[in-house]
Motif scaffolding. Sequence first.
Motif, PDB file in Angstrom:
ATOM      1  N   CYS A  29      23.806  28.745   1.037  1.00  0.00           N
ATOM      2  CA  CYS A  29      23.956  28.043  -0.238  1.00  0.00           C
ATOM      3  C   CYS A  29      24.796  26.780  -0.101  1.00  0.00           C
ATOM      4  O   CYS A  29      25.075  26.104  -1.092  1.00  0.00           O
ATOM      5  CB  CYS A  29      24.565  28.968  -1.290  1.00  0.00           C
ATOM      6  N   ASP A  42      27.285  24.024  -5.194  1.00  0.00           N
ATOM      7  CA  ASP A  42      26.554  23.557  -6.357  1.00  0.00           C
ATOM      8  C   ASP A  42      26.947  24.382  -7.592  1.00  0.00           C
ATOM      9  O   ASP A  42      26.932  25.610  -7.558  1.00  0.00           O
ATOM     10  CB  ASP A  42      25.051  23.682  -6.087  1.00  0.00           C
ATOM     11  N   GLY A  44      25.306  24.801 -10.324  1.00  0.00           N
ATOM     12  CA  GLY A  44      24.183  25.592 -10.785  1.00  0.00           C
ATOM     13  C   GLY A  44      24.050  26.895 -10.020  1.00  0.00           C
ATOM     14  O   GLY A  44      23.656  27.928 -10.584  1.00  0.00           O
ATOM     15  N   TYR A  45      24.398  26.862  -8.748  1.00  0.00           N
ATOM     16  CA  TYR A  45      24.374  28.074  -7.932  1.00  0.00           C
ATOM     17  C   TYR A  45      25.425  29.064  -8.426  1.00  0.00           C
ATOM     18  O   TYR A  45      25.160  30.266  -8.548  1.00  0.00           O
ATOM     19  CB  TYR A  45      24.612  27.735  -6.462  1.00  0.00           C
ATOM     20  N   ASP A  47      26.708  29.343 -11.412  1.00  0.00           N
ATOM     21  CA  ASP A  47      26.259  29.897 -12.688  1.00  0.00           C
ATOM     22  C   ASP A  47      25.172  30.950 -12.487  1.00  0.00           C
ATOM     23  O   ASP A  47      25.160  31.984 -13.167  1.00  0.00           O
ATOM     24  CB  ASP A  47      25.737  28.773 -13.589  1.00  0.00           C
ATOM     25  N   ALA A  48      24.247  30.682 -11.551  1.00  0.00           N
ATOM     26  CA  ALA A  48      23.169  31.645 -11.280  1.00  0.00           C
ATOM     27  C   ALA A  48      23.732  32.936 -10.708  1.00  0.00           C
ATOM     28  O   ALA A  48      23.276  34.040 -11.062  1.00  0.00           O
ATOM     29  CB  ALA A  48      22.148  31.034 -10.323  1.00  0.00           C
ATOM     30  N   ASP A  51      24.969  34.950 -13.502  1.00  0.00           N
ATOM     31  CA  ASP A  51      23.859  35.557 -14.240  1.00  0.00           C
ATOM     32  C   ASP A  51      23.319  36.797 -13.532  1.00  0.00           C
ATOM     33  O   ASP A  51      22.787  37.708 -14.178  1.00  0.00           O
ATOM     34  CB  ASP A  51      22.722  34.549 -14.417  1.00  0.00           C
ATOM     35  N   ILE A 389      18.842  27.368  -3.143  1.00  0.00           N
ATOM     36  CA  ILE A 389      19.546  27.295  -4.430  1.00  0.00           C
ATOM     37  C   ILE A 389      18.545  27.187  -5.577  1.00  0.00           C
ATOM     38  O   ILE A 389      18.691  27.843  -6.620  1.00  0.00           O
ATOM     39  CB  ILE A 389      20.531  26.112  -4.442  1.00  0.00           C
ATOM     40  N   SER A 390      17.518  26.378  -5.411  1.00  0.00           N
ATOM     41  CA  SER A 390      16.492  26.239  -6.443  1.00  0.00           C
ATOM     42  C   SER A 390      15.809  27.578  -6.704  1.00  0.00           C
ATOM     43  O   SER A 390      15.597  27.979  -7.858  1.00  0.00           O
ATOM     44  CB  SER A 390      15.468  25.186  -6.019  1.00  0.00           C
ATOM     45  N   GLN A 393      18.288  30.035  -8.471  1.00  0.00           N
ATOM     46  CA  GLN A 393      18.432  29.730  -9.889  1.00  0.00           C
ATOM     47  C   GLN A 393      17.207  30.200 -10.681  1.00  0.00           C
ATOM     48  O   GLN A 393      17.336  30.716 -11.794  1.00  0.00           O
ATOM     49  CB  GLN A 393      18.640  28.227 -10.088  1.00  0.00           C
ATOM     50  N   ALA A 396      17.484  33.959 -11.153  1.00  0.00           N
ATOM     51  CA  ALA A 396      18.469  34.296 -12.178  1.00  0.00           C
ATOM     52  C   ALA A 396      17.906  34.046 -13.570  1.00  0.00           C
ATOM     53  O   ALA A 396      18.095  34.858 -14.493  1.00  0.00           O
ATOM     54  CB  ALA A 396      19.746  33.486 -11.963  1.00  0.00           C
ATOM     55  N   GLN A 397      17.204  32.918 -13.739  1.00  0.00           N
ATOM     56  CA  GLN A 397      16.612  32.592 -15.033  1.00  0.00           C
ATOM     57  C   GLN A 397      15.561  33.629 -15.444  1.00  0.00           C
ATOM     58  O   GLN A 397      15.539  34.103 -16.585  1.00  0.00           O
ATOM     59  CB  GLN A 397      15.987  31.197 -14.959  1.00  0.00           C
TER      60      GLN A 397
END
Length: 410
Positions: A29, A42, A44-45, A47-48, A51, A389-390, A393, A396-397
């Motif tokens: 990551c 990152d 966003g990572y 936060d994921a 989650d 990472i993409s 995320q 997680a979403q």
Amino acid sequence: MPRLAPAQLLEELTSVEDLLIVQDLDGVCMQLVKDPLTRRMDAGYVDAAADLRGSFVVLTNGEHEGRRGVNRLVESALGDQVRPDQQGLYLPGLAAGGVQLQDRFGQLSHPGVSDAEMLFLASAPQRMEQLLLERLPAELPGVSAEQLKTLAQQAVLDTQVSPTINLNGVFALVPGDVPRQRRLQQMLADLMEQLLQEADAAGLEGSFFLHVAPNLGRDADGRERAKPAAAGDVGTTDIQFMLTGSLKEAGLLVLINQHMARRHGVVPLGEDFNVRTAPRDHGALLRLAQERLPMERMPLLVGVGDTVTSTPTDDGSGWLRGGSDRGFLTLLKALGVCSHQPNRVILVDSSHGEVDRPSLTDGRLLGISDSEDPLELDVLMPGGPAEYISWFQALAQRRRVGGRTSPETA
């Protein structure tokens, strides 16, 4: 078996009821860099990962705390030193190969580690720097004393329970010079062996071992084999001074034991089980799992790493296989067989950073795997940490939207 595309694995994991992702950090990551203090994470990572709480843990040879710790990277990514603690946004799991345990609120412990061992570890970074300054002049005769001091300071990673010497900065002075790179690797090995001997003399015989990264597996006596520098692949760049028992494969069982305790209220391996009391070889760890873990309660496991190596023997009769992630990924796949689940392995390409590493780009996996490799790599991510990472995320979403967010608090 044919490999899965990342999108296929994403679809497969979206609705899994009991999922546990066990993930390495550097090169997965985050890009590999010559100076670990320049690493970036990152937001966003982070936060994921939050989650995915209850379904995500880390298993790294790095460390959680200290100025070089991953916790500082989390705080920097979020631009906030308070929120991670208040909201539980730190990365839960095991660091330092398994001896440093952390929950998502940053609460740390070092199960099975003595005060005497911690005291020796505290003195190790200064001793490493001293030994480097004694040995580097002979290897870099054209470099000034002032620059050598800077190089030594940068090379020593003063982590709490796994102090390390990383020669990436030194290798940068001799790019492409394979003979000199190999001499530097031997110098590093000799230096760290001396530190082991000093620990023995201090009454701590057997307390520590040397983790070589990347490596080519183990010799008959259990020592990790260095990966010699070669054209286009610098090979072994660092050696960590680690507590005996700090093995990721043992850490995997610790993490599963804790996951079952949180989810089912049972602790099959015992509340005090840790990497220092665990067996230290694959066969014994697998037998322990088969005997003690309730396979009907095993989560679906996904192992994520970047460091797996394979090099032909000099006589061409076989392969030397290693890498700091190979052990835990191999055990993870074996546990899938035992629990009749398709446990998955993701390999991330870490050649995109500042360190010479074999690449996944051409699909041949030279220096990484081979045609006879027993470790099944289910998903390759040649795009490196950015691609992972993409994907992470997106997972997680999907699980959040699908109501798969775990109610667990760990």
